[in-house]
Design an enzyme around this catalytic site. Structure first.
Site, PDB file in Angstrom:
ATOM      1  N   ARG A   1       0.816  -1.218   0.000  1.00 57.60           N
ATOM      2  CA  ARG A   1       0.000   0.000   0.000  1.00 57.60           C
ATOM      3  C   ARG A   1       0.849   1.268   0.000  1.00 57.60           C
ATOM      4  NH1 ARG A   1      -4.683  -2.250   3.977  1.00 57.60           N
ATOM      5  NH2 ARG A   1      -5.977  -3.084   2.320  1.00 57.60           N
TER       6      ARG A   1
ATOM      7  N   LYS B   1     -18.828 -17.082   0.042  1.00 54.80           N
ATOM      8  CA  LYS B   1     -20.270 -16.932   0.258  1.00 54.80           C
ATOM      9  C   LYS B   1     -21.009 -16.256  -0.888  1.00 54.80           C
ATOM     10  CE  LYS B   1     -19.950 -16.150   5.236  1.00 54.80           C
ATOM     11  NZ  LYS B   1     -20.047 -14.953   6.090  1.00 54.80           N
TER      12      LYS B   1
ATOM     13  N   GLY C   1     -10.045  -8.627  -1.594  1.00 58.34           N
ATOM     14  CA  GLY C   1      -8.835  -8.842  -0.797  1.00 58.34           C
ATOM     15  C   GLY C   1      -8.167 -10.184  -1.051  1.00 58.34           C
TER      16      GLY C   1
ATOM     17  N   GLY D   1     -13.017  -4.202  -0.216  1.00 62.22           N
ATOM     18  CA  GLY D   1     -14.461  -4.016  -0.056  1.00 62.22           C
ATOM     19  C   GLY D   1     -14.995  -2.820  -0.849  1.00 62.22           C
TER      20      GLY D   1
HETATM   21  P1  ADP Z   1     -12.437 -11.803  -1.833  1.00 68.15           P
HETATM   22  O1  ADP Z   1     -11.776 -11.364  -0.556  1.00 68.15           O
HETATM   23  O2  ADP Z   1     -11.475 -11.815  -2.984  1.00 68.15           O
HETATM   24  O3  ADP Z   1     -13.696 -11.050  -2.131  1.00 68.15           O
HETATM   25  P2  ADP Z   1     -13.820 -13.956  -0.532  1.00 68.15           P
HETATM   26  O4  ADP Z   1     -13.505 -13.344   0.787  1.00 68.15           O
HETATM   27  O5  ADP Z   1     -15.200 -13.920  -1.022  1.00 68.15           O
HETATM   28  O6  ADP Z   1     -12.844 -13.348  -1.650  1.00 68.15           O
HETATM   29  O7  ADP Z   1     -13.425 -15.507  -0.518  1.00 68.15           O
HETATM   30  C1  ADP Z   1     -12.171 -15.990  -0.145  1.00 68.15           C
HETATM   31  C2  ADP Z   1     -12.273 -17.192   0.736  1.00 68.15           C
HETATM   32  O8  ADP Z   1     -13.053 -18.213   0.154  1.00 68.15           O
HETATM   33  C3  ADP Z   1     -10.910 -17.797   1.004  1.00 68.15           C
HETATM   34  O9  ADP Z   1     -10.647 -17.747   2.387  1.00 68.15           O
HETATM   35  C4  ADP Z   1     -11.045 -19.235   0.518  1.00 68.15           C
HETATM   36  O10 ADP Z   1     -10.391 -20.176   1.335  1.00 68.15           O
HETATM   37  C5  ADP Z   1     -12.542 -19.457   0.575  1.00 68.15           C
HETATM   38  N1  ADP Z   1     -12.944 -20.570  -0.299  1.00 68.15           N
HETATM   39  C6  ADP Z   1     -12.972 -20.608  -1.635  1.00 68.15           C
HETATM   40  N2  ADP Z   1     -13.374 -21.824  -2.059  1.00 68.15           N
HETATM   41  C7  ADP Z   1     -13.626 -22.577  -0.967  1.00 68.15           C
HETATM   42  C8  ADP Z   1     -14.084 -23.916  -0.752  1.00 68.15           C
HETATM   43  N3  ADP Z   1     -14.349 -24.726  -1.768  1.00 68.15           N
HETATM   44  N4  ADP Z   1     -14.248 -24.313   0.525  1.00 68.15           N
HETATM   45  C9  ADP Z   1     -13.974 -23.485   1.559  1.00 68.15           C
HETATM   46  N5  ADP Z   1     -13.541 -22.233   1.416  1.00 68.15           N
HETATM   47  C10 ADP Z   1     -13.363 -21.757   0.177  1.00 68.15           C
HETATM   48 MG    MG Z   2     -12.212 -11.794   1.500  1.00 67.31          MG
END
Ligand code: ADP
Ligand code: MG
Length: 408
Positions: free
Chosen positions: A35, A208, A365, A388
């Protein structure tokens, strides 16, 4: 379009530059300076154009942590939240002097900045030591504005919060423009909202569905052509469609929503692509049972942790010819090898599509962390620093920190 620092006169002006210096610090040492490096171009630009640069940022949540410590009768180490170590690290990155002020308001700060010379750089103490920062307090906003002739916001990652230094200040600062990093974020992410070149393919993953509903709806409305769904989020869709997903991560209260999204996608002519195979482990013997199987072979004891090779091939095919690609959310539990394989392969496919002319954008993130691990950052058009804020922006929400800036 928002005005940027290069649109206005800054020479001889006091420039309050809101940056995102919310970096991990351990025992006074910065363990990841991404950053800080991201803010260098704007600081260099301001310095070489003769501005007097007053940097300000938040770091963690000192007041909340202090309150928690008090409630538990524990000591509170205020120094942990000081930006002082950032000032010395920044001096090395900039190869110039950076004065650190141990407050971010008050007569002494005001006097210091009034006596700065052109090209000087100083850093104010953590804005969040002041309660007025997060409460978007009017008098704190006004005091911050009084420190400067020009307010520049380069903290895209904090733009979704209406705080004094990101939003409240707009009412009092006469000039309000974006920094170069913010400008780049708005250019790339803004294009996705306004005029994405088609075919436009989105890759969504992560944990999610519930986190991502606003962005999915916005994508469908903005004319995305395809959405490739991986990660744990795919299991909610698969289960809603009657597949057995075993002990994979599912949001049972989102099954109806998942079907609703599918309906809306098909009404808008958007192709929603789900995985056809995955890497699973037996929940009773996770260390010795890894295998890749078709989705239909999943039984009740299995946990899906990554997309499989067939799905990777399918997603690659669906990326062929794409002109715009947005990727948010890892394809599997990438923090645990070998469940990073699907994410790495998709990163390669996005890099290849980019080499063939697609504009590719990665946001979120964990997604950015995953891409950085692959070493393919340089082959992606834009990696958002926004976390976010990027997701909210892409969901079509107005960001207070962007709204606060002057229009072109
Ligand atoms: P971002 O921060 O890029 O928006 P998210 O926070 O939505 O991404 O998702 C990231 C998380 O999703 C990671 O911690 C990863 O381990 C989890 N994840 C992805 N696929 C699976 C899976 N099949 N089972 C459990 N966790 C998962
Ligand atoms: Mg995340």
């Amino acid at each position: 379009m928002k005005k940027t620092i290069s649109d206005i006169k800054i020479s001889g002006r006091r420039v309050l530059l809101r940056v995102d210096f919310n970096v991990p610090i351990r025992d006074g040492v910065i363990s990841d300076d991404t950053r800080l490096k991201a803010a260098i171009p704007t600081i260099d630009y301001a310095v070489s154009n003769g501005a007097r640069v007053i940097l300000c940022s938040h770091l963690g949540r000192p007041l909340k942590e202090e309150k928690k410590a008090k409630e538990r009768g524990l000591p509170f180490d205020r120094e942990r939240f000081s930006l002082r170590p950032v000032a010395s690290h920044l001096e090395k990155l900039l190869s110039r002097n950076v004065d650190f002020l141990d407050s971010c308001r008050g007569p002494e700060v005001f006097r210091f900045v009034s006596e700065m010379s052109d090209g000087d750089v100083c850093l104010l103490e953590n804005l969040r030591f002041e309660a007025g920062e997060e409460s978007n307090d009017t008098s704190f906003s006004e005091e911050l504005a009084q420190l400067c002739d020009v307010y520049v916001n380069d903290a895209f990652g904090a733009a979704h919060r209406a705080h004094a230094s990101t939003a409240g200040i707009a009412e009092f600062a006469t000039r309000r423009v974006s920094g170069l990093l913010m400008e780049r974020e708005l250019k790339f992410l803004g294009r996705l909202l306004d005029s994405p070149e088609k075919p436009y393919v989105a890759i969504l993953g992560g944990a999610k569905v519930s986190d991502k509903i606003p962005i999915i709806n916005s994508l469908i409305e903005k004319g995305v052509d395809r959405i490739l769904v991986g990660g744990a989020m795919a299991y909610t869709f698969l289960k809603a469609n009657g597949y057995t997903v075993g002990k994979s991560l599912v949001e049972d209260d989102m099954l109806e929503q998942a079907l609703e999204i599918q309906r809306s996608a098909s009404e808008h002519g958007v192709e929603l692509v789900l995985p056809t195979d995955h890497q699973v482990v037996d929940s009773y013997d996770p260390l010795n049972s890894r295998k890749t199987i078709p989705i239909d072979f999943t039984n009740a004891g299995l946990v899906g942790l990554d997309i499989g090779i067939e799905t990777v091939a399918l997603f690659k095919e669906k990326l062929v010819g794409a002109k715009t690609i947005l990727w948010n959310g890892p394809m599997g539990m990438f923090e645990e090898k070998p469940f990073d394989a699907g994410t790495i392969e998709v990163a390669k496919a996005v890099a290849e599509a980019t080499a063939l002319g697609a504009v590719s954008i990665v946001g979120g993130g964990d997604s950015v962390a995953a891409v950085n691990e692959t070493g393919l950052q340089g082959s992606i058009s834009h990696i958002s620093t926004g976390g976010g804020a990027a997701l909210e922006f892409l969901s079509g929400k107005k960001l207070p920190g962007v709204d606060a800036l002057e229009d072109k």
